[in-house]
Write a protein that holds these residues in place. Structure first.
Motif, PDB file in Angstrom:
ATOM      1  N   UNK A  29       7.616   5.550 -12.645  1.00  0.00           N
ATOM      2  CA  UNK A  29       7.338   5.775 -14.278  1.00  0.00           C
ATOM      3  C   UNK A  29       6.034   6.463 -14.458  1.00  0.00           C
ATOM      4  N   UNK A  30       5.694   7.211 -15.356  1.00  0.00           N
ATOM      5  CA  UNK A  30       4.400   7.640 -15.547  1.00  0.00           C
ATOM      6  C   UNK A  30       3.283   6.572 -15.969  1.00  0.00           C
ATOM      7  N   UNK A  31       3.772   5.395 -16.193  1.00  0.00           N
ATOM      8  CA  UNK A  31       2.744   4.304 -16.624  1.00  0.00           C
ATOM      9  C   UNK A  31       2.468   3.534 -15.392  1.00  0.00           C
ATOM     10  N   UNK A  32       3.031   3.889 -14.019  1.00  0.00           N
ATOM     11  CA  UNK A  32       2.701   3.186 -12.769  1.00  0.00           C
ATOM     12  C   UNK A  32       1.358   3.604 -12.542  1.00  0.00           C
ATOM     13  N   UNK A  33       0.914   4.682 -12.771  1.00  0.00           N
ATOM     14  CA  UNK A  33      -0.528   5.298 -12.448  1.00  0.00           C
ATOM     15  C   UNK A  33      -1.575   4.303 -12.908  1.00  0.00           C
ATOM     16  N   UNK A  34      -1.372   3.886 -14.217  1.00  0.00           N
ATOM     17  CA  UNK A  34      -2.512   3.236 -14.736  1.00  0.00           C
ATOM     18  C   UNK A  34      -2.420   1.650 -14.175  1.00  0.00           C
ATOM     19  N   UNK A  35      -1.417   1.223 -13.875  1.00  0.00           N
ATOM     20  CA  UNK A  35      -0.843  -0.207 -13.403  1.00  0.00           C
ATOM     21  C   UNK A  35      -1.487  -0.234 -11.935  1.00  0.00           C
ATOM     22  N   UNK A  36      -1.253   0.878 -11.070  1.00  0.00           N
ATOM     23  CA  UNK A  36      -1.686   1.085  -9.870  1.00  0.00           C
ATOM     24  C   UNK A  36      -3.317   1.044  -9.765  1.00  0.00           C
ATOM     25  N   UNK A  37      -3.815   1.824 -10.358  1.00  0.00           N
ATOM     26  CA  UNK A  37      -5.358   1.803 -10.791  1.00  0.00           C
ATOM     27  C   UNK A  37      -6.051   0.575 -10.915  1.00  0.00           C
ATOM     28  N   UNK A  38      -5.561  -0.154 -11.837  1.00  0.00           N
ATOM     29  CA  UNK A  38      -5.926  -1.652 -12.083  1.00  0.00           C
ATOM     30  C   UNK A  38      -5.728  -2.445 -10.890  1.00  0.00           C
ATOM     31  N   UNK A  39      -4.645  -2.630 -10.482  1.00  0.00           N
ATOM     32  CA  UNK A  39      -4.584  -3.488  -9.305  1.00  0.00           C
ATOM     33  C   UNK A  39      -5.380  -3.053  -8.020  1.00  0.00           C
ATOM     34  N   UNK A  40      -5.224  -1.814  -7.795  1.00  0.00           N
ATOM     35  CA  UNK A  40      -6.120  -1.298  -6.503  1.00  0.00           C
ATOM     36  C   UNK A  40      -7.533  -1.770  -6.661  1.00  0.00           C
ATOM     37  N   UNK A  41      -8.129  -1.469  -7.981  1.00  0.00           N
ATOM     38  CA  UNK A  41      -9.393  -1.835  -8.332  1.00  0.00           C
ATOM     39  C   UNK A  41      -9.971  -3.060  -7.810  1.00  0.00           C
ATOM     40  N   UNK A  42      -9.065  -4.224  -8.087  1.00  0.00           N
ATOM     41  CA  UNK A  42      -9.136  -5.608  -7.802  1.00  0.00           C
ATOM     42  C   UNK A  42      -8.972  -6.004  -6.625  1.00  0.00           C
ATOM     43  N   UNK A  43      -8.341  -5.094  -5.799  1.00  0.00           N
ATOM     44  CA  UNK A  43      -7.922  -5.413  -4.245  1.00  0.00           C
ATOM     45  C   UNK A  43      -9.212  -4.859  -3.712  1.00  0.00           C
ATOM     46  N   UNK A  46     -12.238  -7.163  -3.960  1.00  0.00           N
ATOM     47  CA  UNK A  46     -12.120  -8.438  -3.147  1.00  0.00           C
ATOM     48  C   UNK A  46     -12.359  -7.895  -1.563  1.00  0.00           C
ATOM     49  N   UNK A  47     -12.172  -6.608  -1.259  1.00  0.00           N
ATOM     50  CA  UNK A  47     -12.703  -6.115   0.236  1.00  0.00           C
ATOM     51  C   UNK A  47     -14.172  -5.905   0.425  1.00  0.00           C
ATOM     52  N   UNK A  48     -14.830  -6.190  -0.743  1.00  0.00           N
ATOM     53  CA  UNK A  48     -16.408  -6.137  -0.924  1.00  0.00           C
ATOM     54  C   UNK A  48     -16.675  -4.626  -0.365  1.00  0.00           C
ATOM     55  N   UNK A  49     -16.029  -3.626  -0.979  1.00  0.00           N
ATOM     56  CA  UNK A  49     -16.371  -2.125  -0.828  1.00  0.00           C
ATOM     57  C   UNK A  49     -17.607  -1.999  -1.907  1.00  0.00           C
ATOM     58  N   UNK A  50     -18.110  -0.943  -1.805  1.00  0.00           N
ATOM     59  CA  UNK A  50     -19.429  -0.522  -2.587  1.00  0.00           C
ATOM     60  C   UNK A  50     -18.532   0.030  -3.869  1.00  0.00           C
ATOM     61  N   UNK A  51     -19.119  -0.003  -4.994  1.00  0.00           N
ATOM     62  CA  UNK A  51     -18.558   0.634  -6.447  1.00  0.00           C
ATOM     63  C   UNK A  51     -18.287   2.118  -6.224  1.00  0.00           C
ATOM     64  N   UNK A  52     -19.249   2.726  -5.473  1.00  0.00           N
ATOM     65  CA  UNK A  52     -18.473   4.342  -5.281  1.00  0.00           C
ATOM     66  C   UNK A  52     -17.411   4.459  -4.531  1.00  0.00           C
ATOM     67  N   UNK A  53     -17.338   3.720  -3.606  1.00  0.00           N
ATOM     68  CA  UNK A  53     -15.996   3.948  -2.843  1.00  0.00           C
ATOM     69  C   UNK A  53     -14.719   3.516  -3.685  1.00  0.00           C
ATOM     70  N   UNK A  54     -15.163   2.482  -4.175  1.00  0.00           N
ATOM     71  CA  UNK A  54     -14.020   1.939  -5.088  1.00  0.00           C
ATOM     72  C   UNK A  54     -13.542   3.016  -5.848  1.00  0.00           C
ATOM     73  N   UNK A  55     -14.393   3.565  -6.796  1.00  0.00           N
ATOM     74  CA  UNK A  55     -14.131   4.619  -7.894  1.00  0.00           C
ATOM     75  C   UNK A  55     -13.469   5.873  -7.077  1.00  0.00           C
TER      76      UNK A  55
END
Length: 148
Positions: A29-43, A46-55
């Motif tokens: 579903x199209x709403x999956x994209x926003x859900x995935x963005x939020x979830x991946x950002x959190x993960x 937690x892996x201590x990646x730089x903010x630029x890498x996360x973005x």
């Protein structure tokens, strides 16, 4: 795998050794994209990646997931992993789907159709390497980003 190698479009593909991994089945579903963005950002935080890498990773993931949800058949799954095969480390992003949904083109949704069709350019600009792997069960689109 060298994260600074030129762009690689399929053929043979070697899966790198991983030290962290996140697997997420994608709702079709199209709403999956926003859900995935939020979830991946959190993960990734937690892996201590730089903010630029996360973005950068969240943007690449958004484009690959949007492509799978919009143009491919379900099921689809996102896999994000940090590779350790070579230095510098890379962040491997893979979205696997069941293949193209058909040859009938879908009209661009929304009020601004010019906003569509830039996903591949975004993935190319942000990744060190990217490509496509075709397997009997579907297609995997992948990208490697430097994992700082």
């Amino acid at each position: 795998m060298n994260a600074t190698a030129p762009i690689e479009y399929c053929g043979s593909h070697v899966t790198p050794r991983r030290d962290a991994e996140f697997l997420f089945p994608l709702p079709h579903i199209p709403e999956a994209v926003g859900l995935v963005r939020r979830r991946v950002h959190t993960v990734l935080a937690g892996w201590n990646l730089s903010p630029t890498t996360i973005e950068d990773a969240v943007l690449v993931i958004s484009e690959l997931v949007t492509n799978a949800v919009t143009h491919a058949l379900p099921p689809a799954v996102l896999q994000v992993s940090r590779t350790v095969a070579e230095e510098p480390r890379a962040l491997r992003i893979e979205v696997t789907d069941a293949g193209p949904a058909g040859s009938v083109p879908r009209p661009a949704e929304g009020r601004y159709p010019a906003e569509h069709g830039r996903g591949n350019a975004i993935v190319t600009a942000l990744s060190a390497r990217h490509g496509t792997r075709v397997d009997p069960g579907g297609i995997t689109r992948w990208a490697d980003l430097p994992a700082a």
